[in-house]
Design an enzyme around this catalytic site. Structure first.
Site, short mmCIF file in Angstrom:
data_model
loop_
_atom_site.label_atom_id
_atom_site.label_comp_id
_atom_site.label_asym_id
_atom_site.label_seq_id
_atom_site.Cartn_x
_atom_site.Cartn_y
_atom_site.Cartn_z
CB CYS A 1 -70.67 12.69 42.24
SG CYS A 1 -68.81 12.44 43.12
NE ARG B 1 -73.77 9.06 38.49
CZ ARG B 1 -72.93 8.80 37.34
NH1 ARG B 1 -74.06 8.26 36.68
NH2 ARG B 1 -71.75 8.88 37.10
CD1 TRP C 1 -69.34 5.98 46.09
CD2 TRP C 1 -67.51 6.63 45.09
NE1 TRP C 1 -68.75 5.10 46.24
CE2 TRP C 1 -67.27 5.41 45.53
CE3 TRP C 1 -66.42 7.15 44.33
CZ2 TRP C 1 -66.26 4.34 45.23
CZ3 TRP C 1 -65.01 6.34 44.10
CH2 TRP C 1 -65.23 5.14 44.92
CG ASN D 1 -68.89 12.23 38.48
OD1 ASN D 1 -68.20 11.75 39.02
ND2 ASN D 1 -69.84 11.87 37.60
N GLY D 2 -65.35 13.17 39.33
CA GLY D 2 -64.13 12.82 38.71
C GLY D 2 -62.67 12.70 39.36
CD GLU E 1 -74.85 -11.15 39.88
OE1 GLU E 1 -73.67 -10.86 39.69
OE2 GLU E 1 -75.89 -10.43 40.09
CE LYS F 1 -76.24 -7.99 42.71
NZ LYS F 1 -75.62 -8.26 41.53
CD GLU G 1 -73.49 -5.64 44.79
OE1 GLU G 1 -72.75 -4.69 44.40
OE2 GLU G 1 -73.94 -6.21 43.77
CG HIS H 1 -58.11 -28.29 43.39
ND1 HIS H 1 -57.33 -29.23 43.17
CD2 HIS H 1 -59.05 -28.49 42.30
CE1 HIS H 1 -57.61 -30.24 41.93
NE2 HIS H 1 -59.02 -29.69 41.80
CE LYS I 1 -77.44 0.59 38.68
NZ LYS I 1 -77.30 -0.90 38.86
C1 F6R Z 1 -73.06 -5.53 41.20
C2 F6R Z 1 -72.87 -4.40 40.22
C3 F6R Z 1 -71.62 -4.05 39.62
C4 F6R Z 1 -71.75 -3.58 38.03
C5 F6R Z 1 -70.56 -3.03 37.48
C6 F6R Z 1 -70.74 -2.86 35.83
O1 F6R Z 1 -74.28 -5.51 41.55
O2 F6R Z 1 -73.88 -3.54 40.10
O3 F6R Z 1 -70.64 -5.00 39.73
O4 F6R Z 1 -72.28 -4.84 37.38
O5 F6R Z 1 -70.06 -2.03 38.06
O6 F6R Z 1 -71.37 -1.88 35.68
P1 F6R Z 1 -72.12 -1.78 34.46
O7 F6R Z 1 -72.93 -2.89 34.15
O8 F6R Z 1 -72.91 -0.35 34.49
O9 F6R Z 1 -70.92 -1.45 33.37
#
Ligand code: F6R
Length: 590
Positions: free
Chosen positions: A2, A28, A74, A100-101, A468, A472, A475, A491, A585
């Site tokens: 959060c 966040r 969150w 937060n937690g 990757e 992208k 998500e 396979h 994030k």
């Molecule tokens: C995907 C994404 C996540 C982060 C992951 C690690 O787009 O952003 O998969 O890459 O949560 O985050 P960091 O790099 O902050 O450790």
């Protein structure tokens, strides 16, 4: 996960300052938001909180007051409702908490408090903290009550408390980040340093078990277990305010995608000394492990291929959350290279701490300087891409790849060659972002917007690129996308191919090209629609997205094409690419 922002100072506009801080922190958590202020005119704490995004919320209806804090949520405990949004009050309405937690043992404590007559109105673990402190504060000073409550809590938590009688913010941290911002004559507490930039660049990152009492002109830090005083370790933030704003772009993600060519050149030009230093550590290590989660995990996988192809070295790439289960062979001379944008990802921190306990040397590539991972590392290298605000990581990924390419060349003493390749990669990235190229990607996004599944295939370095790309797409556009090593199709996954299913194939000019194209053929023979990302147009492609060949660095422009496609798929489908559902994030929970 959060967002937390608190203010104490002379301004009567505390609630407004906090709301602006929360808007900078919304990445966040965006299930709900809330602000609390101690009214200057005395009386109980006034709270305004709502489920949903903070958007254009205003606090002009809140009273004036110079102690205020707020939260973007969150959800962990309790559904996404107005009542469950933070801040939470005690029975009296004179004390409020944001958190937060996860407070793991909250249930038994809540039952005890109910027996003592406390009334609860939400389903959250956070509300229990407010009542627990209220209970202790009946017989002791507020700071002692906060400390005692903290010491009873199990789990990883950071929280802040305000109370009507004190012109203070009281914060404590374990696991989840909390940063003190030093203003003049005002002070702040926030979950992210980036949110403090418009106010101050002087910060102290609280360590686990540190408690802080923040007044207008005082910041006192203690060990929350022992009560021992701690001197603040002030650090200077180098990010600029503009870096943290969207500017002319509609979304942070797009802005961050466009920043990438410049960042590649910057890193290639400025990070050689650090790359050489890390190369020495890795060369002298007895086994090296590269760890990361999600996108950072794919950068770690790419590093494994880069080290093999360029440096003739074996490194093990491991997903952060699995690293703890793969450590029996770690020894004192092992090295762990940890990759993280935030430096606060719990799955990384836990694995790295275990490795450190075994004596391994911790080297980190981190974007947030001063973060937890940064502090617990023996050798550190900043990714140096500025604040990344889009929840889906873009420029931090490309930044990591740029450093890893440089590092691979530094391992064999050919760093200048690495710089040359990266200069070409920056140019290739600029070309990918030209209007004509982007409109081709937009056209493809329109075509694919109603598809339910997408395959993405590649071999060698294009395998992490495929993973990757799929991540992208998933998500932010919510289309199911599967990234695969092209050789794996036969396979099993070929069974899923039906007529018209889109398949993105990476076909760079390297040893994998023939086999990648063969994989595309296998898909096409079963009806798939083939989208080729390659320096050359091949017969098998139904839709072609050109990318310049820049040797081992071709993964960089390749992934930028994929980022743009994911972005425009999200836009076409009407979703906000900056705030994907269920995500936030900086993943600070396990
Ligand atoms: C995907 C994404 C996540 C982060 C992951 C690690 O787009 O952003 O998969 O890459 O949560 O985050 P960091 O790099 O902050 O450790």
């Amino acid at each position: 996960m959060c967002g937390i922002f608190g203010y104490v100072g002379p301004s009567p506009h505390g609630a407004k300052i906090v709301l602006e801080g929360l808007k900078r922190l919304e990445y966040r958590g965006y299930d709900s938001w809330g602000v609390a202020v101690v009214p200057a005119s005395k009386g109980k704490i006034v709270v305004k909180k709502k489920a949903g995004r903070i958007g254009k919320a205003s606090v002009s209806d809140m009273p004036k007051g110079s102690v205020a804090f707020g939260h973007t949520r969150w959800a962990t405990h309790g559904g996404v409702t107005d009542v469950n949004a933070h801040p939470h009050l005690d029975c009296t309405g004179n004390l409020a908490v944001i958190h937060n937690g996860i407070f793991e043992n909250y249930e038994s404590i809540k039952q005890d408090l109910i027996k003592k007559g406390h009334r609860f109105i939400s389903q959250t673990d956070t509300e229990v903290i407010a009542h627990l402190i209220e209970e202790y504060a009946k017989t002791m000073m507020l700071s002692k009550a906060v400390q005692r409550a903290y010491n009873e809590m199990e789990g990883l938590n950071a929280f802040i408390v305000i109370q009507t009688k004190e012109h203070l913010l009281l914060g404590v941290r374990n696991g989840s980040p909390l940063v003190v911002g030093f203003g003049d004559p005002e002070n702040y507490l926030a979950s992210d340093a980036a949110a403090l930039i418009p106010h101050t660049r002087q910060v102290h990152f609280l360590e686990d078990d540190q408690m802080v009492i923040v007044g207008t002109d005082q910041v006192n830090i203690f060990n929350a277990r022992t009560g021992e005083r701690i001197r603040p370790l002030k650090q200077k933030l180098t990010w600029s305010a503009e870096q943290a704003e969207k500017g002319k772009f509609p979304y942070f993600m797009l802005k961050e995608i466009y920043e990438q060519p410049g960042l590649i050149s910057e890193i290639a030009g400025e990070s050689t000394i650090q790359a050489k230093k890390i190369a020495e550590v890795l060369k002298n290590a007895h086994g090296a492990y590269i760890v990361g989660c999600g996108t950072a995990g794919y950068a770690a996988l790419a590093a494994q291929y880069l080290f093999s192809a360029i440096s003739n070295r074996h490194v093990n790439s491991v997903i952060g959350s699995e690293f703890g289960y793969l450590q029996n062979f770690l020894v004192k001379r092992s090295a762990v290279l940890a990759l993280s944008q935030s430096g606060e990802t719990m799955d990384i921190l836990e694995g790295v701490k275990k490795a450190k306990d075994k004596g391994a040397k911790i080297v980190s590539l981190v974007n947030v300087v001063g973060s937890s991972l940064w502090r617990l590392s023996d050798v550190r290298l900043p990714i140096g891409v500025g604040p990344e605000k889009g929840v889906a990581s873009t420029k931090a990924f490309i930044g990591k790849l740029t450093h890893l390419i440089l590092l691979s060349y530094a391992m064999i003493g050919k760093i200048t060659k690495g710089q040359r390749i990266l200069t070409r990669a920056a140019k290739a990235a600029t070309e990918v972002l030209k209007e004509q190229r982007v409109s081709k990607i937009m056209k493809l996004a329109k075509k694919l917007k109603n598809t339910e599944h997408i395959f993405v295939i590649g071999r060698g370095l294009s395998y992490p690129a495929a993973l990757e790309t799929a991540l992208k797409i998933k998500e932010i556009s919510y289309i199911h996308a599967e990234g695969l090593a092209a050789g794996e199709l036969k396979h099993g996954p070929l069974a899923l191919v039906t007529k018209g299913i889109p398949c993105i194939v990476f076909a760079p000019n390297d040893e994998t090209q023939g086999a990648n194209l063969a994989g595309a053929m296998e898909m096409k023979a079963r009806g798939a629609y083939i989208i080729g990302i390659s320096p050359k147009k091949h017969e098998v492609f139904d839709y072609y997205l050109p990318v310049k060949d820049v040797g081992e660095a071709t993964i960089i422009p390749n992934v930028i094409v994929a980022q743009l496609l994911a972005y425009y798929l999200a836009i076409e489908r009407g979703f906000d690419p900056d705030m994907p559902r269920n995500l936030a994030k900086s993943v600070t929970v396990k």
